[in-house]
Design an enzyme around this catalytic site. Sequence first.
Site, PDB file in Angstrom:
ATOM      1  N   ASN A 209     -12.629  -1.226 -19.365  1.00 30.49           N
ATOM      2  CA  ASN A 209     -13.982  -1.548 -18.890  1.00 30.49           C
ATOM      3  C   ASN A 209     -14.145  -3.076 -18.791  1.00 30.49           C
ATOM      4  O   ASN A 209     -13.189  -3.826 -18.999  1.00 30.49           O
ATOM      5  CB  ASN A 209     -15.019  -0.933 -19.822  1.00 30.49           C
ATOM      6  CG  ASN A 209     -14.864  -1.431 -21.262  1.00 30.49           C
ATOM      7  OD1 ASN A 209     -14.276  -2.488 -21.504  1.00 30.49           O
ATOM      8  ND2 ASN A 209     -15.367  -0.652 -22.207  1.00 30.49           N
ATOM      9  N   GLN A 255     -12.424   9.986  -5.625  1.00 33.57           N
ATOM     10  CA  GLN A 255     -12.639   8.583  -5.975  1.00 33.57           C
ATOM     11  C   GLN A 255     -14.030   8.393  -6.571  1.00 33.57           C
ATOM     12  O   GLN A 255     -14.220   7.639  -7.530  1.00 33.57           O
ATOM     13  CB  GLN A 255     -12.474   7.708  -4.724  1.00 33.57           C
ATOM     14  CG  GLN A 255     -12.580   6.217  -4.987  1.00 33.57           C
ATOM     15  CD  GLN A 255     -11.507   5.736  -5.947  1.00 33.57           C
ATOM     16  OE1 GLN A 255     -10.418   6.288  -6.011  1.00 33.57           O
ATOM     17  NE2 GLN A 255     -11.816   4.723  -6.728  1.00 33.57           N
ATOM     18  N   GLU A 322      -7.382  -0.978  -2.979  1.00 33.35           N
ATOM     19  CA  GLU A 322      -6.485  -0.537  -4.056  1.00 33.35           C
ATOM     20  C   GLU A 322      -5.728   0.720  -3.587  1.00 33.35           C
ATOM     21  O   GLU A 322      -4.505   0.765  -3.628  1.00 33.35           O
ATOM     22  CB  GLU A 322      -7.319  -0.211  -5.305  1.00 33.35           C
ATOM     23  CG  GLU A 322      -6.500   0.267  -6.490  1.00 33.35           C
ATOM     24  CD  GLU A 322      -7.367   0.893  -7.579  1.00 33.35           C
ATOM     25  OE1 GLU A 322      -8.553   1.209  -7.317  1.00 33.35           O
ATOM     26  OE2 GLU A 322      -6.849   1.076  -8.695  1.00 33.35           O
ATOM     27  N   HIS A 323      -6.469   1.728  -3.158  1.00 35.96           N
ATOM     28  CA  HIS A 323      -5.868   2.949  -2.594  1.00 35.96           C
ATOM     29  C   HIS A 323      -6.214   3.027  -1.114  1.00 35.96           C
ATOM     30  O   HIS A 323      -7.371   2.830  -0.738  1.00 35.96           O
ATOM     31  CB  HIS A 323      -6.443   4.208  -3.265  1.00 35.96           C
ATOM     32  CG  HIS A 323      -6.291   4.224  -4.754  1.00 35.96           C
ATOM     33  ND1 HIS A 323      -7.320   3.892  -5.610  1.00 35.96           N
ATOM     34  CD2 HIS A 323      -5.228   4.535  -5.543  1.00 35.96           C
ATOM     35  CE1 HIS A 323      -6.892   4.003  -6.864  1.00 35.96           C
ATOM     36  NE2 HIS A 323      -5.635   4.393  -6.861  1.00 35.96           N
ATOM     37  N   ASP A 358      -1.996   9.419  -8.422  1.00 33.52           N
ATOM     38  CA  ASP A 358      -2.649   9.142  -9.705  1.00 33.52           C
ATOM     39  C   ASP A 358      -1.872   9.755 -10.856  1.00 33.52           C
ATOM     40  O   ASP A 358      -1.909   9.265 -11.976  1.00 33.52           O
ATOM     41  CB  ASP A 358      -4.070   9.733  -9.723  1.00 33.52           C
ATOM     42  CG  ASP A 358      -5.036   8.913  -8.876  1.00 33.52           C
ATOM     43  OD1 ASP A 358      -4.711   7.754  -8.579  1.00 33.52           O
ATOM     44  OD2 ASP A 358      -6.110   9.445  -8.515  1.00 33.52           O
ATOM     45  N   HIS A 417      19.381 -38.598 -13.423  1.00 33.85           N
ATOM     46  CA  HIS A 417      19.759 -37.365 -12.733  1.00 33.85           C
ATOM     47  C   HIS A 417      20.988 -37.640 -11.860  1.00 33.85           C
ATOM     48  O   HIS A 417      21.932 -36.854 -11.824  1.00 33.85           O
ATOM     49  CB  HIS A 417      18.617 -36.868 -11.841  1.00 33.85           C
ATOM     50  CG  HIS A 417      17.557 -36.120 -12.583  1.00 33.85           C
ATOM     51  ND1 HIS A 417      16.777 -36.711 -13.547  1.00 33.85           N
ATOM     52  CD2 HIS A 417      17.149 -34.822 -12.512  1.00 33.85           C
ATOM     53  CE1 HIS A 417      15.934 -35.796 -14.034  1.00 33.85           C
ATOM     54  NE2 HIS A 417      16.136 -34.651 -13.420  1.00 33.85           N
TER      55      HIS A 417
END
Lengths: 433, 433
Positions: A209, A255, A322-323, A358, A417
Amino acid sequence: MQKIINPQRIIWQKLTTRPNFNCKQLDNTVNKVFNAIKENGDEALRQYSLLYDKAVIKDFRINNKKLIQSGKKISNELKDAINLAKNNIEKFHLSQKSRKKIIETTNGVKCWQESRPIEKVGLYIPGGFAPLFSTVLMLGVPAVIAGCKDIALCTPPNKNGDIHPAILYIANLIGIKNIFKVGGIQAIAAMTFGTETVPKVYKIFGPGNRFVTAAKQTASMLGVAIDMPAGPSELLMLTDKSADPSFVAADLLSQAEHGKDSQIICIVNNLKLMGVIENEVEKQLNELPRKDVAETSIQNSKLIYFDEKKDIIDFINEYAPEHFILSVQKESEKFYLQNLKNAGSVFIGNYTPESAGDYASGTNHTLPTNGFAKTYSGINLDSFIKKISFQRISKEGITNIGPAVETMAEAEGLQAHKNSVTIRLKSIKDEKD
Amino acid sequence: MQKIINPQRIIWQKLTTRPNFNCKQLDNTVNKVFNAIKENGDEALRQYSLLYDKAVIKDFRINNKKLIQSGKKISNELKDAINLAKNNIEKFHLSQKSRKKIIETTNGVKCWQESRPIEKVGLYIPGGFAPLFSTVLMLGVPAVIAGCKDIALCTPPNKNGDIHPAILYIANLIGIKNIFKVGGIQAIAAMTFGTETVPKVYKIFGPGNRFVTAAKQTASMLGVAIDMPAGPSELLMLTDKSADPSFVAADLLSQAEHGKDSQIICIVNNLKLMGVIENEVEKQLNELPRKDVAETSIQNSKLIYFDEKKDIIDFINEYAPEHFILSVQKESEKFYLQNLKNAGSVFIGNYTPESAGDYASGTNHTLPTNGFAKTYSGINLDSFIKKISFQRISKEGITNIGPAVETMAEAEGLQAHKNSVTIRLKSIKDEKD
């Protein structure tokens, strides 16, 4: 559903903006808990578990007996389902292993990368209204395949101080032994600093959350890596008349039940379809046990019609879902797949619901939200490893590239170097002479 | 050099701790600049460029003519060196491309990943005492190979408002056109919010001083990804009697000249070697133009002797060095390579100085410092892409995995998730009947 026809590009930004969640608002709470855990370890964990989870916890660690016996408390049917899912997730994540490729960039100069596991990782499994045991598979399986040595799993207890047996069953099945019944900000703080019981880790994974999200951000400022920033779950579905409207509605609702803040967009290229989908959603909604939650997010969802394919794909890339469910006829499908730039996970065709990914298709369900799919991958094997680069240069090799190094180092004003090459080139030359 | 013999494990943490740098100290300054850039864009950029860089800048963008003509201002020798380095860096980073692998996890269930470039990236190239043009190659080459569409490059101007021509030459060579002469906090803020001239980006790359580091952390809290947390450069060198002490000393000094805060550790398994290396360092130090800088970091450096190989590798893994030079006899080399868990980049053998990888071997020189090699990879092709997961499930596929999805969704209390499968399984069954 809000119906929108051919929205002009000027309002796309508004349409694609997610609800604002500013972690800073929670900073005081998060800092207070973090300081308490840092100072008082387990004792503070106990206080916050009582305060936030209403649970009295004596020992945060799940003992081995409880772990082994967890299997007795879940049905064989669920065990079989978990096994099927585990096998598929294993197959897909195993396929992500990369093999060592030695590249000779110049004669005598060999370079390669090797993967090494991140040794200490922490997995956060949310509790909340439902025990999300599937996330144990999604985080635990790749962590084990990567070879992470110390895997800690934190998950909030219920009021009786218990953890859902499916979480324990899966953890035991894949070989995770260090399980702690602690959740929320205090769990993330514990894995950041380490307490008497909970180990400090290098990287923290898992959804949560807004308190957990804010706590993970604080952890990242304190030097602990996190998987990715998180926000409410999202689905963008693109469909045409080739799709079954009842499937489309079922996917949108799956969803919607995640939470009242779930983000849902359905795009169509057929005006009639808008009404059909809406009716079907209405019909199925009434049959859902979690109707109240789904109803709120469906009300906030958007049903968008576009004339042009170009607008559709540009809008999707701007949104970076996201999906992304792509359920259209074959010729359109090719266009969208070829031009897709930003998404977390893509579900192609009429028989590929988001639920499959899922739980059990094999792909990971921990994915970037809030537009972060523009920048971040979802969780995969790479999330649990780092790649070390190696190089081995022979006398021939340093002779070949040394002069270039000398020239560049000198031009950057780094004489030492340059000198580390010069001294070797001179030694090689002296040997020959 | 501080000489330490067989340090006990109890003091390892102290020995491996880097100097504390708390970004929070700079928060006020960073926030002030960020707010100003957010509010006033280019105008604020101009003010801060005057304040911090003492440069009056009218137009931040480098015009195309200047870009094309930059090649006239650097020697052919340097151009050749840059070309050699570019080719090697290209070869190595091209080899990191991954090919698409379609996995059928269950009959009818196909899963795969595809790489897509991060569209908008920002590269920060430090100015400071020396123009670090090599970093343009290290960030720019993989960004171009990845296919990033919008690449912005920010680098601080000198007092005359100019950029070193080698930076421009390399940018033009690899095809980066959007170059802005702005540095420090204000550059990071500009790429975070976007201004009239400087574009907003999704991810910011590149090293910098503590102001830039703090600004990148602030950017990351505002939703812009960053490559990795940064700290002073580090070298851990492990050597035995098989190495040439003059090479060892040259390598230690090449790290020392980076800055007074450079971190240097040299480990040996031979007591005599300690004196030999120390003498050689002393000798070479006196010949360096940047002696003052190198002297300070050499004074703070540690020369550690261990009896046991096991202690050596454990110590190295605990330190997790940015650069690790391994110059030991063959049989020991194998042991250390096999047991190495944490490092940024590894340089193997007597003829592989760190400088080679800093410039021209092909590996990247942007690497995790401050122990972050325990968690992060150095910059590679992956840094500029994200992987999208895809799945396509046939009727057979959903029939095979659908029941498991239904069972798991129901057990998690997600009825609509279950339903999105049930509705499809029913339709397939109805077709058959």
